[in-house]
Motif scaffolding. Sequence first.
Motif, PDB file in Angstrom:
ATOM      1  N   GLN A  55     -27.113   4.144  35.605  1.00 34.06           N
ATOM      2  CA  GLN A  55     -26.476   3.692  34.367  1.00 34.06           C
ATOM      3  C   GLN A  55     -26.937   4.506  33.166  1.00 34.06           C
ATOM      4  O   GLN A  55     -26.165   4.746  32.239  1.00 34.06           O
ATOM      5  CB  GLN A  55     -26.768   2.207  34.162  1.00 34.06           C
ATOM      6  N   ILE A  56     -28.185   4.964  33.174  1.00 33.76           N
ATOM      7  CA  ILE A  56     -28.677   5.815  32.085  1.00 33.76           C
ATOM      8  C   ILE A  56     -28.043   7.205  32.180  1.00 33.76           C
ATOM      9  O   ILE A  56     -27.558   7.749  31.183  1.00 33.76           O
ATOM     10  CB  ILE A  56     -30.215   5.908  32.131  1.00 33.76           C
ATOM     11  N   VAL A  57     -28.030   7.771  33.361  1.00 33.65           N
ATOM     12  CA  VAL A  57     -27.458   9.107  33.558  1.00 33.65           C
ATOM     13  C   VAL A  57     -25.966   9.119  33.228  1.00 33.65           C
ATOM     14  O   VAL A  57     -25.443  10.093  32.676  1.00 33.65           O
ATOM     15  CB  VAL A  57     -27.709   9.587  35.006  1.00 33.65           C
ATOM     16  N   ASP A  58     -25.272   8.031  33.558  1.00 31.97           N
ATOM     17  CA  ASP A  58     -23.828   7.935  33.285  1.00 31.97           C
ATOM     18  C   ASP A  58     -23.516   7.493  31.860  1.00 31.97           C
ATOM     19  O   ASP A  58     -22.355   7.307  31.513  1.00 31.97           O
ATOM     20  CB  ASP A  58     -23.174   6.945  34.261  1.00 31.97           C
ATOM     21  N   ALA A  96     -33.640   9.206  23.858  1.00 33.46           N
ATOM     22  CA  ALA A  96     -32.578   9.983  23.226  1.00 33.46           C
ATOM     23  C   ALA A  96     -32.496  11.380  23.847  1.00 33.46           C
ATOM     24  O   ALA A  96     -33.387  11.813  24.577  1.00 33.46           O
ATOM     25  CB  ALA A  96     -32.846  10.092  21.729  1.00 33.46           C
ATOM     26  N   VAL A  97     -31.397  12.076  23.567  1.00 34.13           N
ATOM     27  CA  VAL A  97     -31.206  13.454  24.000  1.00 34.13           C
ATOM     28  C   VAL A  97     -30.893  14.280  22.762  1.00 34.13           C
ATOM     29  O   VAL A  97     -30.033  13.895  21.966  1.00 34.13           O
ATOM     30  CB  VAL A  97     -30.048  13.585  25.013  1.00 34.13           C
ATOM     31  N   LEU A 115     -30.761  17.014  33.295  1.00 33.45           N
ATOM     32  CA  LEU A 115     -29.609  17.899  33.148  1.00 33.45           C
ATOM     33  C   LEU A 115     -28.317  17.223  33.592  1.00 33.45           C
ATOM     34  O   LEU A 115     -27.262  17.427  32.987  1.00 33.45           O
ATOM     35  CB  LEU A 115     -29.834  19.187  33.956  1.00 33.45           C
ATOM     36  N   VAL A 116     -28.397  16.411  34.635  1.00 31.62           N
ATOM     37  CA  VAL A 116     -27.210  15.666  35.081  1.00 31.62           C
ATOM     38  C   VAL A 116     -26.729  14.756  33.961  1.00 31.62           C
ATOM     39  O   VAL A 116     -25.526  14.631  33.703  1.00 31.62           O
ATOM     40  CB  VAL A 116     -27.507  14.859  36.353  1.00 31.62           C
ATOM     41  N   ARG A 117     -27.662  14.128  33.269  1.00 28.71           N
ATOM     42  CA  ARG A 117     -27.326  13.245  32.147  1.00 28.71           C
ATOM     43  C   ARG A 117     -26.544  14.005  31.075  1.00 28.71           C
ATOM     44  O   ARG A 117     -25.578  13.490  30.517  1.00 28.71           O
ATOM     45  CB  ARG A 117     -28.631  12.701  31.575  1.00 28.71           C
ATOM     46  N   ILE A 118     -26.947  15.230  30.801  1.00 26.95           N
ATOM     47  CA  ILE A 118     -26.271  16.047  29.798  1.00 26.95           C
ATOM     48  C   ILE A 118     -24.910  16.515  30.306  1.00 26.95           C
ATOM     49  O   ILE A 118     -23.915  16.476  29.592  1.00 26.95           O
ATOM     50  CB  ILE A 118     -27.155  17.248  29.420  1.00 26.95           C
ATOM     51  N   ARG A 119     -24.868  16.941  31.570  1.00 29.34           N
ATOM     52  CA  ARG A 119     -23.610  17.449  32.122  1.00 29.34           C
ATOM     53  C   ARG A 119     -22.510  16.389  32.160  1.00 29.34           C
ATOM     54  O   ARG A 119     -21.329  16.708  32.098  1.00 29.34           O
ATOM     55  CB  ARG A 119     -23.841  17.971  33.543  1.00 29.34           C
TER      56      ARG A 119
END
Length: 219
Positions: free
Chosen positions: A14-17, A67-68, A151-155
């Motif tokens: 859920q965080i990554v998405d 945060a990112v 990186l998956v989170r950003i992509r």
Amino acid sequence: MRASDRAYRMLREQIVDWELEPGTVLGEVEQAARLGVSRTPLREALSRLVADGLVASQAGRGLVVTAVSIDDIAELFEARQALEQRVASLAAERRDRAVFEQLQGEFRDSDRLLADHHAYYELVARFDVAMDEAARSPYLVAALANVRTHLVRIRRLAQDDPARLAAAAGEHLLIVDAVVAGDASLAAHATHVHLYRSLQNIMQSATSGRLAERLTAVV
């Protein structure tokens, strides 16, 4: 599956998405009820997410989703460059040639790949697994796995650019060609070029589109 593992996987996904956005407070009572677990396994799951860097303690709020920022992206790619180039070099030296010949044939079929983005990303995932296994360096691969999580989170928010996907497929093919040939230097160099171009593409997304909107809100 243990309750703590299930809670960890659900929260991580859920965080990554971006279903749980940066700054979301992860209260124990609320999250335990939402995920259907008791508070003890939830605490274990949250501890793992803190270790991953996806959750952090914030004064007066408890645990929140991290945060990112644009700086985060640059720093992640610095780590990724060092780790993946070394993995590529080791993979070329230690690979099972047949495994990479199979990948080579699939990456050469670029028309089919680019007609189905899901198939392309699935092939890239198998490429990553093959490289990690060929490198035979568990500590190196473990460090890289943590970087890839972020990186998956950003992509997930970066925009798919058909031209970039076509170029990336060619870059992956060059890496695979080098591994098949057993050329460690070329494999590392091809990886460097691919990651440089990937960073440029993500940085462009960071100034426009969905990724820019999310970064602007948290920088």
